[in-house]
Design a protein around this motif. Structure first.
Motif, PDB file in Angstrom:
ATOM      1  N   ILE A 147     -76.744 -22.690  21.176  1.00 21.91           N
ATOM      2  CA  ILE A 147     -77.791 -21.674  21.172  1.00 21.91           C
ATOM      3  C   ILE A 147     -77.223 -20.264  21.055  1.00 21.91           C
ATOM      4  O   ILE A 147     -77.882 -19.339  20.579  1.00 21.91           O
ATOM      5  N   THR A 148     -75.960 -20.073  21.476  1.00 21.88           N
ATOM      6  CA  THR A 148     -75.348 -18.738  21.420  1.00 21.88           C
ATOM      7  C   THR A 148     -74.682 -18.449  20.078  1.00 21.88           C
ATOM      8  O   THR A 148     -74.226 -17.324  19.855  1.00 21.88           O
ATOM      9  N   ASP A 149     -74.595 -19.433  19.176  1.00 25.77           N
ATOM     10  CA  ASP A 149     -73.912 -19.240  17.898  1.00 25.77           C
ATOM     11  C   ASP A 149     -74.753 -18.407  16.937  1.00 25.77           C
ATOM     12  O   ASP A 149     -75.981 -18.383  17.010  1.00 25.77           O
ATOM     13  N   ARG A 150     -74.074 -17.765  16.018  1.00 25.24           N
ATOM     14  CA  ARG A 150     -74.771 -17.004  14.974  1.00 25.24           C
ATOM     15  C   ARG A 150     -75.418 -17.967  13.988  1.00 25.24           C
ATOM     16  O   ARG A 150     -75.067 -19.149  13.938  1.00 25.24           O
ATOM     17  N   ILE A 151     -76.346 -17.454  13.186  1.00 23.52           N
ATOM     18  CA  ILE A 151     -77.004 -18.265  12.172  1.00 23.52           C
ATOM     19  C   ILE A 151     -76.092 -18.376  10.953  1.00 23.52           C
ATOM     20  O   ILE A 151     -75.624 -17.366  10.422  1.00 23.52           O
ATOM     21  N   LEU A 152     -75.831 -19.592  10.533  1.00 28.20           N
ATOM     22  CA  LEU A 152     -74.960 -19.833   9.383  1.00 28.20           C
ATOM     23  C   LEU A 152     -75.783 -19.853   8.105  1.00 28.20           C
ATOM     24  O   LEU A 152     -76.973 -20.165   8.105  1.00 28.20           O
ATOM     25  N   SER A 153     -75.116 -19.548   6.993  1.00 23.69           N
ATOM     26  CA  SER A 153     -75.774 -19.566   5.688  1.00 23.69           C
ATOM     27  C   SER A 153     -75.853 -20.991   5.161  1.00 23.69           C
ATOM     28  O   SER A 153     -75.185 -21.905   5.672  1.00 23.69           O
ATOM     29  N   ASP A 154     -76.649 -21.189   4.107  1.00 22.68           N
ATOM     30  CA  ASP A 154     -76.747 -22.505   3.482  1.00 22.68           C
ATOM     31  C   ASP A 154     -75.392 -22.966   2.950  1.00 22.68           C
ATOM     32  O   ASP A 154     -75.048 -24.153   3.048  1.00 22.68           O
ATOM     33  N   SER A 155     -74.626 -22.074   2.366  1.00 23.54           N
ATOM     34  CA  SER A 155     -73.314 -22.465   1.819  1.00 23.54           C
ATOM     35  C   SER A 155     -72.358 -22.860   2.931  1.00 23.54           C
ATOM     36  O   SER A 155     -71.528 -23.771   2.748  1.00 23.54           O
ATOM     37  N   GLN A 156     -72.446 -22.198   4.075  1.00 26.54           N
ATOM     38  CA  GLN A 156     -71.598 -22.593   5.204  1.00 26.54           C
ATOM     39  C   GLN A 156     -71.993 -23.975   5.725  1.00 26.54           C
ATOM     40  O   GLN A 156     -71.125 -24.801   6.024  1.00 26.54           O
ATOM     41  N   TRP A 157     -73.297 -24.219   5.822  1.00 30.91           N
ATOM     42  CA  TRP A 157     -73.741 -25.548   6.251  1.00 30.91           C
ATOM     43  C   TRP A 157     -73.351 -26.602   5.209  1.00 30.91           C
ATOM     44  O   TRP A 157     -73.025 -27.745   5.579  1.00 30.91           O
ATOM     45  N   ALA A 158     -73.363 -26.251   3.944  1.00 33.34           N
ATOM     46  CA  ALA A 158     -72.954 -27.204   2.913  1.00 33.34           C
ATOM     47  C   ALA A 158     -71.495 -27.597   3.091  1.00 33.34           C
ATOM     48  O   ALA A 158     -71.117 -28.779   2.958  1.00 33.34           O
ATOM     49  N   HIS A 159     -70.643 -26.612   3.400  1.00 34.37           N
ATOM     50  CA  HIS A 159     -69.226 -26.917   3.642  1.00 34.37           C
ATOM     51  C   HIS A 159     -69.065 -27.805   4.872  1.00 34.37           C
ATOM     52  O   HIS A 159     -68.277 -28.762   4.874  1.00 34.37           O
ATOM     53  N   ILE A 160     -69.813 -27.509   5.936  1.00 35.38           N
ATOM     54  CA  ILE A 160     -69.740 -28.321   7.155  1.00 35.38           C
ATOM     55  C   ILE A 160     -70.158 -29.759   6.867  1.00 35.38           C
ATOM     56  O   ILE A 160     -69.515 -30.723   7.328  1.00 35.38           O
ATOM     57  N   ALA A 161     -71.227 -29.944   6.079  1.00 38.06           N
ATOM     58  CA  ALA A 161     -71.687 -31.299   5.757  1.00 38.06           C
ATOM     59  C   ALA A 161     -70.624 -32.067   4.979  1.00 38.06           C
ATOM     60  O   ALA A 161     -70.361 -33.249   5.262  1.00 38.06           O
ATOM     61  N   ALA A 162     -70.000 -31.398   3.991  1.00 44.09           N
ATOM     62  CA  ALA A 162     -68.965 -32.069   3.208  1.00 44.09           C
ATOM     63  C   ALA A 162     -67.771 -32.450   4.066  1.00 44.09           C
ATOM     64  O   ALA A 162     -67.171 -33.521   3.883  1.00 44.09           O
ATOM     65  N   GLU A 163     -67.408 -31.583   5.001  1.00 40.01           N
ATOM     66  CA  GLU A 163     -66.296 -31.898   5.898  1.00 40.01           C
ATOM     67  C   GLU A 163     -66.642 -33.077   6.805  1.00 40.01           C
ATOM     68  O   GLU A 163     -65.783 -33.916   7.115  1.00 40.01           O
ATOM     69  N   MET A 164     -67.890 -33.160   7.234  1.00 38.45           N
ATOM     70  CA  MET A 164     -68.308 -34.248   8.121  1.00 38.45           C
ATOM     71  C   MET A 164     -68.244 -35.603   7.423  1.00 38.45           C
ATOM     72  O   MET A 164     -67.687 -36.564   7.955  1.00 38.45           O
ATOM     73  N   VAL A 165     -68.834 -35.711   6.238  1.00 37.75           N
ATOM     74  CA  VAL A 165     -68.853 -37.017   5.564  1.00 37.75           C
ATOM     75  C   VAL A 165     -67.444 -37.425   5.146  1.00 37.75           C
ATOM     76  O   VAL A 165     -67.125 -38.628   5.064  1.00 37.75           O
ATOM     77  N   ALA A 166     -66.581 -36.439   4.884  1.00 36.74           N
ATOM     78  CA  ALA A 166     -65.190 -36.773   4.567  1.00 36.74           C
ATOM     79  C   ALA A 166     -64.454 -37.242   5.812  1.00 36.74           C
ATOM     80  O   ALA A 166     -63.663 -38.197   5.757  1.00 36.74           O
ATOM     81  N   ALA A 167     -64.717 -36.582   6.940  1.00 34.43           N
ATOM     82  CA  ALA A 167     -64.009 -36.930   8.176  1.00 34.43           C
ATOM     83  C   ALA A 167     -64.347 -38.330   8.648  1.00 34.43           C
ATOM     84  O   ALA A 167     -63.468 -39.059   9.140  1.00 34.43           O
ATOM     85  N   VAL A 168     -65.606 -38.735   8.523  1.00 33.54           N
ATOM     86  CA  VAL A 168     -65.983 -40.072   8.996  1.00 33.54           C
ATOM     87  C   VAL A 168     -65.600 -41.158   7.995  1.00 33.54           C
ATOM     88  O   VAL A 168     -65.700 -42.350   8.306  1.00 33.54           O
ATOM     89  N   GLY A 169     -65.185 -40.756   6.789  1.00 34.84           N
ATOM     90  CA  GLY A 169     -64.654 -41.715   5.832  1.00 34.84           C
ATOM     91  C   GLY A 169     -65.646 -42.305   4.857  1.00 34.84           C
ATOM     92  O   GLY A 169     -65.292 -43.184   4.079  1.00 34.84           O
ATOM     93  N   ILE A 170     -66.894 -41.826   4.845  1.00 33.38           N
ATOM     94  CA  ILE A 170     -67.861 -42.414   3.916  1.00 33.38           C
ATOM     95  C   ILE A 170     -67.854 -41.704   2.563  1.00 33.38           C
ATOM     96  O   ILE A 170     -68.269 -42.283   1.557  1.00 33.38           O
ATOM     97  N   ALA A 171     -67.376 -40.445   2.535  1.00 30.69           N
ATOM     98  CA  ALA A 171     -67.310 -39.699   1.265  1.00 30.69           C
ATOM     99  C   ALA A 171     -66.077 -38.810   1.276  1.00 30.69           C
ATOM    100  O   ALA A 171     -66.177 -37.590   1.439  1.00 30.69           O
ATOM    101  N   PRO A 172     -64.880 -39.385   1.100  1.00 28.75           N
ATOM    102  CA  PRO A 172     -63.652 -38.587   1.116  1.00 28.75           C
ATOM    103  C   PRO A 172     -63.659 -37.540   0.004  1.00 28.75           C
ATOM    104  O   PRO A 172     -64.270 -37.726  -1.048  1.00 28.75           O
TER     105      PRO A 172
END
Length: 469
Positions: A78-103
């Motif tokens: 709740i204390t974090d700043r609001i991220l942009s769509d491009s930042q969330w896009a990078h986070i999503a790509a890092e997540m699916v790569a980290a769990v191994g479903i989309a390296p």
């Protein structure tokens, strides 16, 4: 897939979804406009084409799994700043790569999208069949996703949640919660059993005493024996007489399924670290006129322990662990004396503090601090003293609660120094809750003396037990 997408692009359960849209997809940012579900005349999104594209590899796959949808939400503090769509896009790509479903760089990986319908979080949706027809089994994806989240927190300068430390107890599952709701239970059996087992462990001097106390409260107990030595007890399980499976069998919970520190080996270690026990396996019950003195003695013991934790900022791990465990026992016995078996706000604070005391991976202190045995001795005396019955008892108990809040504060400082942030937060929360309980009870006592409200946490024998709030 269709149902999930309709929810994510819909208004939400309480109209909380605002401007739902894609921020990332398997095909890259250039294809997002063509994948974005169009809005119809009614304002609803038509997700059929997106669902069809995501499911194409599943329909063409070789022996696809029956449950092929993978879904994860990634939320900021709740204390974090609001991220942009491009930042969330990078986070999503890092997540699916980290769990191994989309390296990264794998053109045949699974198809996935990231949907944003709020400022503080996204939803990642994928199908578990790769575009080459092979099924992906996302082993340990929760741990991998949490590890990736900790890394992303640092890279983006976000609130640091802290690494997984394996000190939390198991929470009731959705099935347990729903079953308890259907049956009209005031409390989920797992939570009730954990409270009963912890109170019995804190009041016991040994294994037999522990089992007898559990049975005296109406808890069913089943022992587990060694397969190589049938005379050796290696564990236990507990259940409630009115909690059954669909076939009528008792639902059993092993100690480790209630909390990491409630296994039989853990409890044996803690009992063995205490001072000498009564030869008959019991603690002498203080008389009613000596009950307040028992709390005062416990307060002095807790004060010495709090000072030790404050004066040793480096925190010898064995000293800290043994003192924290023993303080948790003392608080559990105090909560039972203050609120009874039904619990209340002090019992909840005891549960929170307990999280802060546990060692990662169930590590046991090899050389307990001498004061730990004194704390446990006072825990047993308070348990033997029973419920509070006078204002003098309550006043003395409140002083002990304040000393225990000091221990919680000092433990929080040590946990922060150890980078065990989950436990530091639990200790801070417990300290605040303990002070709130003491302040509220002190106010009620003052009102009772003035004749305006009943005295807190007091009752005559034979009267129904109440709850302090």
């Amino acid at each position: 897939m269709g149902g999930l997408l309709r929810y994510l692009f819909g208004p939400g359960k309480s109209e909380e979804h605002v401007n739902p849209h894609l921020v990332a997809a398997w095909s890259g940012p250039g294809q997002l406009p063509s994948l974005e579900p169009p809005t119809g005349p009614t304002g609803r999104h038509d997700i059929r084409n997106l669902a069809r594209l995501l499911e194409q590899p599943v329909r063409a796959g070789r022996n696809p799994p029956q449950k092929y949808v993978w879904h994860a939400s990634v939320r900021n503090h709740i204390t974090d700043r609001i991220l942009s769509d491009s930042q969330w896009a990078h986070i999503a790509a890092e997540m699916v790569a980290a769990v191994g479903i989309a390296p990264h760089g794998d053109p045949d990986a699974v198809r996935w999208v990231a949907v944003r319908h709020a400022d503080d979080h996204i939803h990642i949706v994928a199908t578990l069949v790769r575009q080459d027809g092979e099924t992906v089994w996302a082993w340990n994806e929760r741990l991998k996703a949490q590890t990736a989240a900790r890394d992303l927190e640092q890279r983006y300068g976000l609130h640091q949640v802290g690494p997984v430390d394996h000190t939390s107890h198991r929470r009731p599952t959705a099935a347990e919660q729903n079953k308890s709701h259907r049956q009209g239970r005031p409390e989920i059996p797992r939570d009730r059993l954990r409270r009963e087992v912890r109170a019995a462990a804190a009041a016991s001097i040994g294994e037999d005493d522990f089992l007898n106390r559990l049975q005296a409260t109406g808890v069913l107990v089943r022992l587990r024996h060694s397969t190589t030595n049938p005379d050796e007890v290696t564990g236990y399980a507990v259940g409630l007489p009115d909690h059954h499976t669909s076939t009528g069998d008792t639902v059993w919970y092993g100690g480790g399924r209630l909390a990491p520190d409630l296994t039989l080996p853990q409890l044996r270690q803690r009992w063995d670290s205490g001072p000498g026990t009564h030869p008959r396996g019991a603690t002498k019950r203080p008389s009613a006129q000596h009950r307040a003195d028992t709390f005062r003695r416990a307060t002095a013991t807790a004060d010495r322990s709090a000072r030790h934790l404050a004066e040793d900022p480096s925190g010898d791990e064995d000293d800290t662990a043994s003192l924290a465990y023993a303080a948790a026992d003392l608080l559990a016995s105090t909560a039972r004396a203050f609120e009874g078996r039904k619990g209340g706000t002090l019992t909840d604070a005891s549960e929170t503090f307990d999280r802060a005391t546990r060692e990662p991976y169930r590590r046991l202190p090899r050389h307990p601090h001498p004061a730990a045995g004194q704390l446990r001795s006072m825990s047993r005396l308070i348990a033997a003293a029973g419920r509070l019955t006078s204002e003098d008892d309550t006043t003395a108990a409140l002083q002990l609660i304040l000393r225990l809040s000091m221990i919680a504060d000092n433990l929080a400082n040590l946990r922060e120094a150890q980078d065990r942030l989950h436990q530091a937060q639990a200790a801070r929360q417990a300290a605040e809750n303990l002070r709130a309980v003491a302040a509220n009870a002190a106010t009620a006592l003052a009102g009772a003396r003035a004749g305006t409200v009943p005295a807190p946490a007091t009752r005559e024998r034979g009267q129904p037990r109440g709850r302090v709030t």
